[in-house]
Design an enzyme around this catalytic site. Structure first.
Site, mmCIF file in Angstrom:
data_model
loop_
_atom_site.group_PDB
_atom_site.id
_atom_site.type_symbol
_atom_site.label_atom_id
_atom_site.label_comp_id
_atom_site.label_asym_id
_atom_site.label_seq_id
_atom_site.Cartn_x
_atom_site.Cartn_y
_atom_site.Cartn_z
ATOM 1 N N ASN A 197 0.862 -1.188 0.000
ATOM 2 C CA ASN A 197 0.000 0.000 0.000
ATOM 3 C C ASN A 197 0.900 1.240 0.000
ATOM 4 O OD1 ASN A 197 -1.787 2.057 0.476
ATOM 5 N ND2 ASN A 197 -2.389 1.373 2.524
ATOM 6 N N GLU A 237 -6.845 4.555 7.952
ATOM 7 C CA GLU A 237 -6.582 5.978 7.688
ATOM 8 C C GLU A 237 -7.804 6.636 7.052
ATOM 9 O OE1 GLU A 237 -2.866 5.430 5.615
ATOM 10 O OE2 GLU A 237 -1.956 4.812 7.506
ATOM 11 N N HIS A 271 -9.632 1.064 4.992
ATOM 12 C CA HIS A 271 -8.335 1.267 5.646
ATOM 13 C C HIS A 271 -8.526 2.218 6.833
ATOM 14 C CE1 HIS A 271 -4.203 2.357 6.447
ATOM 15 N NE2 HIS A 271 -3.840 1.297 5.756
ATOM 16 N N GLY A 287 2.720 2.293 10.785
ATOM 17 C CA GLY A 287 3.664 3.398 10.623
ATOM 18 C C GLY A 287 4.353 3.790 11.918
ATOM 19 N N GLU A 313 -5.072 -4.956 10.570
ATOM 20 C CA GLU A 313 -4.063 -3.913 10.761
ATOM 21 C C GLU A 313 -4.338 -3.169 12.060
ATOM 22 O OE1 GLU A 313 -2.210 -2.642 6.708
ATOM 23 O OE2 GLU A 313 -3.993 -1.434 7.079
ATOM 24 N N SER A 358 3.708 -2.114 10.250
ATOM 25 C CA SER A 358 5.160 -2.147 10.405
ATOM 26 C C SER A 358 5.792 -3.490 10.014
ATOM 27 C CB SER A 358 5.569 -1.749 11.833
ATOM 28 O OG SER A 358 5.149 -0.428 12.117
ATOM 29 N N LYS A 370 0.059 4.260 -0.246
ATOM 30 C CA LYS A 370 -0.578 5.435 0.388
ATOM 31 C C LYS A 370 -0.400 6.672 -0.491
ATOM 32 C CE LYS A 370 -0.119 3.148 4.807
ATOM 33 N NZ LYS A 370 0.001 3.225 6.258
#
Ligand code: 13P
Length: 251
Positions: free
Chosen positions: A9, A97, A95, A173, A167, A212, A11
């Site tokens: 991904n 985010e 996702h 991250g 996730e 990560s 992003k």
């Protein structure tokens, strides 16, 4: 046996030049033939990436799609059919985010999941708990609720043609990877939950871990029985790292 899948991904990272360089480097790496691989570039780069991936065996996916399947007056949106039209075979839905930054609800995510499948794309449904939810002992309940928003609405059979990515938000991250045991525990719970509705669907369902993932921890994670590959953010922007993660998913 479930065939492993490693998805990158990207992003909101990359430029025309950096993406070209990344793909040139990636296709020169030793890539496994017993692992499905896919990259998820930003929307405006999809077509360029599709051309650069020709013959590589790496699939193309998008990071999001509209709730509406057909074209229409929806400024700024891109439909799943349009994504299919330009060469995508998969799309991320839900996702964390987007859940956080775009206030995407479980209801909206379910509609995107429907649109993706109707267009012939494989939805990768992303689920995961926050740090506060984990500390409150609610990780399993949270993930189940996110899955149920699709499963109870559409029925278990939709997971014959879908992927789930676990996730944990606190691991994204942050450099804080879930331990293989922590990840396996949730993956097993996800599979057991789906198995309540269909053991066959649960057995065939690919459940990816994201948060990560890097070359140094991928093998340990992928060795867990219910971890069928990874959804990789930062490390997927580095060809050597990403290819090593892909190899770690193979035999
Ligand atoms: P990182 O691998 O950068 O933690 O990102 C994970 C992720 O969000 C993939 O979708």
């Amino acid at each position: 046996m479930r065939r492993p899948l490693v998805a990158g991904n990207w992003k909101m990272y990359g430029t025309c030049a950096s993406i070209k360089q990344l793909l040139n480097e990636l296709t020169e790496q030793d890539l496994p033939d017993d692992v499905d691989m896919a990259v998820f570039p930003g929307l405006i780069y999809l077509q360029a990436v599709d051309a650069l991936l020709a013959g590589s065996g790496i699939a193309l996916g998008a990071q999001d799609c509209a709730v509406q399947l057909e074209e229409g007056a929806m400024t700024g949106e891109t439909s799943a059919l349009q994504l299919k039209d330009i060469g995508c075979s998969a799309v991320l839905v839900g996702h964390s985010e987007r859940r956080q930054l775009q206030d995407e609800t479980d209801g909206v995510i379910c509609r995107k999941f429907i649109a993706a499948q109707a267009a012939g794309l494989t939805p990768i449904l992303c689920v995961g708990e926050s740090l506060a939810e984990r500390q409150a002992g609610q990780a399993v309940a949270k993930v189940q609720q996110q899955i149920d928003a699709v499963l109870l609405e559409l029925g278990v059979d939709v997971f014959n043609n879908a992927v789930i990515a676990y996730e944990p938000i606190w691991a994204i991250g942050s450099g804080l990877t879930a331990t293989p045991e922590q990840a396996q525990e949730i993956h097993a719970q996800i599979r057991a939950h789906v198995a309540k509705y269909s053991a066959t669907v649960a057995q065939g369902l690919r459940i990816l871990y994201g948060g990560s993932v890097k070359a140094a921890n991928a093998a340990e994670l992928f060795a867990q029985v219910d971890i069928d590959g990874g959804l990789v953010g930062g490390a997927s922007l580095n060809a050597k790292e990403f290819s090593a993660i892909c190899r770690a998913a193979g035999n």
